[in-house]
Scaffold this active site. Sequence first.
Site, PDB file in Angstrom:
ATOM      1  N   HIS A 144      -5.629  -4.465  -0.634  1.00  0.00           N
ATOM      2  CA  HIS A 144      -5.572  -3.382  -1.631  1.00  0.00           C
ATOM      3  C   HIS A 144      -5.754  -3.923  -3.045  1.00  0.00           C
ATOM      4  O   HIS A 144      -5.191  -3.370  -4.002  1.00  0.00           O
ATOM      5  CB  HIS A 144      -4.257  -2.607  -1.510  1.00  0.00           C
ATOM      6  CG  HIS A 144      -4.189  -1.777  -0.274  1.00  0.00           C
ATOM      7  ND1 HIS A 144      -4.748  -0.508  -0.188  1.00  0.00           N
ATOM      8  CD2 HIS A 144      -3.673  -2.034   0.945  1.00  0.00           C
ATOM      9  CE1 HIS A 144      -4.550  -0.027   1.028  1.00  0.00           C
ATOM     10  NE2 HIS A 144      -3.912  -0.925   1.739  1.00  0.00           N
ATOM     11  N   SER A 180       0.796  -1.225   0.000  1.00  0.00           N
ATOM     12  CA  SER A 180       0.000   0.000   0.000  1.00  0.00           C
ATOM     13  C   SER A 180       0.828   1.275   0.000  1.00  0.00           C
ATOM     14  O   SER A 180       0.318   2.338  -0.319  1.00  0.00           O
ATOM     15  CB  SER A 180      -0.921  -0.002   1.219  1.00  0.00           C
ATOM     16  OG  SER A 180      -0.147   0.002   2.402  1.00  0.00           O
ATOM     17  N   LYS A 188     -12.330  -1.830   2.524  1.00  0.00           N
ATOM     18  CA  LYS A 188     -11.704  -0.946   1.535  1.00  0.00           C
ATOM     19  C   LYS A 188     -12.591  -0.914   0.293  1.00  0.00           C
ATOM     20  O   LYS A 188     -13.678  -0.368   0.346  1.00  0.00           O
ATOM     21  CB  LYS A 188     -10.259  -1.369   1.294  1.00  0.00           C
ATOM     22  CG  LYS A 188      -9.385  -1.015   2.514  1.00  0.00           C
ATOM     23  CD  LYS A 188      -7.938  -1.424   2.413  1.00  0.00           C
ATOM     24  CE  LYS A 188      -7.192  -0.945   3.661  1.00  0.00           C
ATOM     25  NZ  LYS A 188      -6.244  -1.918   4.183  1.00  0.00           N
TER      26      LYS A 188
HETATM   27  C1  LIG Z   1      -6.009  -2.360   5.610  1.00  0.00           C
HETATM   28  C2  LIG Z   1      -5.246  -3.617   5.630  1.00  0.00           C
HETATM   29  C3  LIG Z   1      -5.509  -4.607   6.575  1.00  0.00           C
HETATM   30  C4  LIG Z   1      -6.486  -4.410   7.691  1.00  0.00           C
HETATM   31  O1  LIG Z   1      -7.796  -4.399   7.226  1.00  0.00           O
HETATM   32  P1  LIG Z   1      -9.000  -4.183   8.262  1.00  0.00           P
HETATM   33  O2  LIG Z   1     -10.121  -4.942   7.693  1.00  0.00           O
HETATM   34  O3  LIG Z   1      -9.224  -2.706   8.302  1.00  0.00           O
HETATM   35  O4  LIG Z   1      -8.546  -4.710   9.582  1.00  0.00           O
HETATM   36  C5  LIG Z   1      -4.815  -5.807   6.481  1.00  0.00           C
HETATM   37  N1  LIG Z   1      -3.889  -6.001   5.514  1.00  0.00           N
HETATM   38  C6  LIG Z   1      -3.591  -5.056   4.608  1.00  0.00           C
HETATM   39  C7  LIG Z   1      -2.576  -5.336   3.556  1.00  0.00           C
HETATM   40  C8  LIG Z   1      -4.248  -3.825   4.649  1.00  0.00           C
HETATM   41  O5  LIG Z   1      -3.938  -2.891   3.755  1.00  0.00           O
END
Ligand SMILES: *Cc1c(COP(=O)(O)O)cnc(C)c1O
Length: 401
Positions: free
Chosen positions: A214, A186, A245
């Site tokens: 992502h 990310s 997301k």
């Molecule tokens: C955002 C993210 C998470 C965490 O996701 P949540 O559902 O908000 O706990 C885990 N791994 C990666 C690669 C992320 O970018």
Amino acid sequence: MSDQTFYSGLQQKLDTLRSDGLFKPERVLASRQGAEVVAQDGRTLINMCANNYLGLSGDVETQQAAAAALEKYGYGLSSVRFICGTQTVHKELESALSNFLGTEDTILYAAAFDANGGVFEPLFDDNDAIISDALNHASIIDGVRLCKAARYRYANNDMADLEKQLIAATEAGKRHKIIVTDGVFSMDGTIAQLDKIVALAEQYGALTMIDESHASGFMGATGRGTHEHCGVIGKIDIITGTLGKALGGAMGGFTSGKKEVIETLRQKSRPYLFSNTLAPMIAGASLAVLERISKSTELRDRLHENTAYFRAEIERIGFTIKPGTHPVVPVMLFDAPIAQKFAARMFELGVLLSGFFYPVVPMGQARVRVQLSAAHTREQLDFVLKAFEQAGRELDIIKNT
Ligand SMILES: *Cc1c(COP(=O)(O)O)cnc(C)c1O
């Protein structure tokens, strides 16, 4: 309340964070999430820093699907899944996710953080090896820490180093080896080389795991993820991801893979066994999102058009970006104070974005990170590009031509 040094010690550490410029203030929004948001002071800003890739967070259709599930299933369950916290909507979502990802079964969590936190310990022990990319997400790092398997780390996206670690784990006589990587990183928008990772895994008899937070919903021709993008659908052992997301944006996570793996997690994974079930309205909305993006690639296509447009234009103006195709666009400013000043100036100009600097990214690699969304209109992107140009000239980042 008798140990005052505890509190004064904390205050000192907080003050140091502030004076080092590492303190993270919360940005308070007074509106729903979207391409445009309203700040607490009433100003409207173009939002370039949400993980709202498909624009579904503040979307009315998503909201209505959540409302329908809220109406039918109620607000919550007051239970973990195995006692009385599983509704038909949770089973439907698990099956829809398996279908979407091309796997056998899926288990839901309250967050991807929990999915990653609870995936290693039930499956691996000190006879095994976890071979993890150095830039993997914090939740993977924590999950690995909770497990007794031997840890091997390879340099980010470095296939030669990955092979070295595979050889080391093999020579150490490890029973099972699993290669773990974010599908997309990310901070850089880098896409993991899953075709090469799968080939190495086959060569060394290793398992593979990807975190698709992502990627799920928009990477690959039909948005299934990095495994589709890299042509390795059906060849990844374990897929974790988030519903927080692109796939709606509220919260929730999942782990997907072979039946034996998912069934073991249902029996043994601690964040699943000892934490409340995902709210049914989120499950219902996520189902509607999966249906919507399976029917049409429109949102995905718009996201990639916006990404291609922004990447081309920002370079044309004279900024340096990390090359790539992902909607995460790191605009490189290199110097930490400049990155901070730049983000602050963009905020004044009506654009919300985030500056990143050491220790979040390597020394000398300070940047602002732009994240495109299907919800951005061309006019909004042009407004943002103009602001980049103006702030870039003012701060002497781009030449005054
Ligand atoms: C955002 C993210 C998470 C965490 O996701 P949540 O559902 O908000 O706990 C885990 N791994 C990666 C690669 C992320 O970018």
